[in-house]
Enzyme design. Structure first.
Site, mmCIF file in Angstrom:
data_model
loop_
_atom_site.group_PDB
_atom_site.id
_atom_site.type_symbol
_atom_site.label_atom_id
_atom_site.label_comp_id
_atom_site.label_asym_id
_atom_site.label_seq_id
_atom_site.Cartn_x
_atom_site.Cartn_y
_atom_site.Cartn_z
ATOM 1 N N PRO A 1 0.787 -1.243 0.000
ATOM 2 C CA PRO A 1 0.000 0.000 0.000
ATOM 3 C C PRO A 1 0.811 1.279 0.000
ATOM 4 O O PRO A 1 0.241 2.359 0.071
ATOM 5 C CB PRO A 1 -0.805 -0.117 1.293
ATOM 6 C CG PRO A 1 0.092 -0.871 2.219
ATOM 7 C CD PRO A 1 0.853 -1.850 1.351
ATOM 8 N N GLY A 2 2.165 1.185 -0.046
ATOM 9 C CA GLY A 2 2.935 2.394 -0.274
ATOM 10 C C GLY A 2 3.934 2.784 0.785
ATOM 11 O O GLY A 2 4.583 3.824 0.659
ATOM 12 N N ASP B 1 0.592 -5.064 -13.808
ATOM 13 C CA ASP B 1 1.232 -6.253 -13.275
ATOM 14 C C ASP B 1 2.742 -6.124 -13.464
ATOM 15 O O ASP B 1 3.222 -5.903 -14.577
ATOM 16 C CB ASP B 1 0.706 -7.490 -14.024
ATOM 17 C CG ASP B 1 1.118 -8.794 -13.367
ATOM 18 O OD1 ASP B 1 2.224 -8.860 -12.793
ATOM 19 O OD2 ASP B 1 0.330 -9.753 -13.424
ATOM 20 N N CYS C 1 7.900 -10.533 3.938
ATOM 21 C CA CYS C 1 7.577 -10.502 5.365
ATOM 22 C C CYS C 1 7.205 -11.916 5.795
ATOM 23 O O CYS C 1 6.113 -12.174 6.282
ATOM 24 C CB CYS C 1 6.438 -9.522 5.639
ATOM 25 S SG CYS C 1 6.169 -9.264 7.402
#
Length: 548
Positions: free
Chosen positions: A364-365, A410, A484
């Protein structure tokens, strides 16, 4: 693991109707922190208590919730939010709801996670705002929600034993209420009588026929502390160490095995990781370089500078989204480990031009925001790619005012998309989609949603994205592969396979010198795995590759 016989559950139901012999009161005082509360109201769960007779535990209707059911609702929606207390009894006098608001909100958040596949970190803050919960009440609701979700596996085993039947056979709303009550009994300082009576009141509003059953099950649970329950139910460490750790620390066994493998088979260190996974994580801010000084930001927000990242600020609590520095774009919420791996790409030595950076999986940035701030200081431009349009919009919001252009496409289209030419970029970040096993302390429901079957499609996508990144970077340029997750299939296996199959000359760069000097436990290189119990960060993996 098998529970007691069916007849035991029936005995509990009968015992709940006539009251147990423990000497504990069956009603009366309730409270999250031992506070005395007013008299209970039957409003919100209007079933007469005689409705408990002859029923053992809800309606056994299968895995569903009542349509539109919300605890405490009856008639028009009260003022003050979904569970507002502005209700009127006889003579127009205000009547207190049967269950206090923090527990109501916690229950609804837990139910939304299980009923709607919602995410607690999204639904709970919205509920807290809607109900106007702040301070201790908000903290109590948060602790109940996240703690219950983290401990679901162990709580379910205990409820199964106490009820004499599999927890999955209990009607879902009652099941979630029992989980919430069991968590209070075993993991908080809420008095046992308050935890039992408040949970029975909650069951009265979501499954009126199950109050006697709930009362008896909770009183059985209250008869032991959590260590005694684990000693009773967990497999022996000598014969099944993974099974023991899984039940003792409420993680699926396959995740415990994955952690142990990533830690070289050290079960003692695996146990320390599991313990840390169940702790409430701190909030980390990233002071955007050139826009905020971390020491000054720490003073401004009442926090402390981070231990490792030069941009990290630790918060003790509160709502970080409401901070002025965040609203103004001088800082954003980001785990310190995420800051470290993004910064590692930016500080890695590079020969030749250094003005074109690429974030191939930007939503998300957070990392795009940090890279954008660093790029602004060095005259570079960042191209941020995100395949999901709604997440691409989040990236645009997170990088507003920074030299970042966002592409909603993509990342695997490198070479086919004219905006993503091959051999064009100097630095490329691949923050690949993964199982998220490294951030289970922040997303407590994830440990129960993820399955081993998720790995094959994810690892295939990870290899394809990393291969695209290696095509996108120029010869001599750098690619940072980040996940992660500490699962070796998502880390070492993915990186080595992508490097082998890409058809391009690739060299591994030792990532350890790219992290702050003095960081402990970075291993033998060239890759780095961060850990909650070693570094206080999410379990971020970093590999840096140079295209030959």
């Amino acid at each position: 693991m098998t529970g007691p016989s069916e007849s035991r559950g029936e005995r509990f139901s009968e015992e709940g109707r006539r009251g147990p012999s423990t000497g504990r009161p069956s009603g009366g005082e309730r409270g999250g922190s031992g506070r005395a509360e007013g008299p209970r109201s039957d409003e919100g769960g209007r079933a007469d208590r005689s409705g408990d007779r002859g029923r053992s535990f809800g309606a056994e209707r299968g895995d569903r919730y009542p349509r539109g059911a919300r605890p405490g609702q009856g008639g028009d929606r009260p003022r003050g939010g979904q569970f507002g207390a502005d209700r009127r009894g006889a003579g127009g006098r205000p009547v207190r709801p049967a269950v206090d608001l923090p527990r109501q909100v916690a229950y609804q958040a837990i139910a939304a996670v299980h009923r709607d596949d919602a995410y607690a970190n999204l639904v709970l803050p919205a509920m807290l705002r809607e109900e106007g919960l702040v301070g201790r009440d908000a903290a109590f609701a948060t602790e109940l929600t996240y703690g219950t979700l983290r401990q679901t596996g162990t709580l379910d085993a205990i409820i199964t034993d106490a009820a004499g039947r599999d927890v999955q056979r209990i009607d879902p709303p009652v099941r979630d209420a029992l989980r919430l009550g069991a968590y209070q009994l075993l993991h908080t300082r809420v008095p046992a009588h308050a935890a039992v009576s408040s949970t029975v009141d909650l069951v009265r509003s979501v499954g009126p026929g199950a109050t006697g059953f709930a009362n008896a099950v909770l009183r059985e649970i209250a008869g032991r502390d959590v260590d005694a329950w684990v000693a009773k139910l967990a497999p022996a460490t000598e014969t099944d160490p993974v099974g023991h750790l899984a039940l003792a620390y409420s993680h699926p066994q396959w995740i415990v095995r994955a952690f142990a493998e990533a830690l070289g088979g050290d079960l003692g260190e695996t146990e320390r990781l599991l313990i840390e996974d169940n702790e409430r994580p701190p909030v980390h801010l990233c002071a955007r370089p050139g826009l905020a000084d971390p020491v000054e930001l720490a003073d401004e927000v009442g926090g402390a500078p981070g231990a490792f990242s030069p941009y990290a600020v630790y918060l003790s609590g509160g709502a970080p989204g409401e901070l002025r520095a965040v609203a103004e774009g001088r800082a954003h919420v980001q785990d310190e480990g995420s800051q470290l791996v993004a910064n590692a790409l930016a500080v890695a030595p590079l020969d030749g031009p250094d003005g074109r950076w690429l974030d191939l999986c930007a939503g998300p940035g957070g990392k795009a925001g940090l890279l954008g701030a660093l790029a602004a200081q060095r005259g570079a431009q960042v191209t941020a790619v995100e395949v999901a349009e709604h997440r691409a919009r989040l990236v645009e919001q997170a990088t507003r005012g920074l030299p970042v252009s966002v592409l909603a496409t993509d990342g695997r289209t490198v070479g086919a998309d004219p905006k993503l030419p091959e051999g064009h970029f100097d630095r490329v970040l691949v923050d690949a989609p993964c199982t998220g096993l490294g951030s289970l302390r922040r997303r407590p429901e994830s440990r129960w949603r993820r399955q081993p079957s998720d790995l094959p499609p994810l690892t295939r996508l990870q290899r394809e994205l990393l291969t695209a990144a290696l095509r996108a970077v120029r010869p001599g340029g750098l690619v940072a592969y980040v996940t992660c997750s500490p699962h070796t299939v998502e880390t070492h296996v993915t990186v080595t396979e992508a490097a082998r199959r890409c058809g391009l000359p690739v060299d591994f760069v030792d990532a350890r010198p790219l992290l702050p000097a003095g960081m402990p436990g970075l291993g033998d290189g060239p890759t780095v795995q961060l850990w909650p119990h070693r570094h206080g960060t999410d379990a971020m993996f970093l590999a840096v590759l140079r295209r030959g």
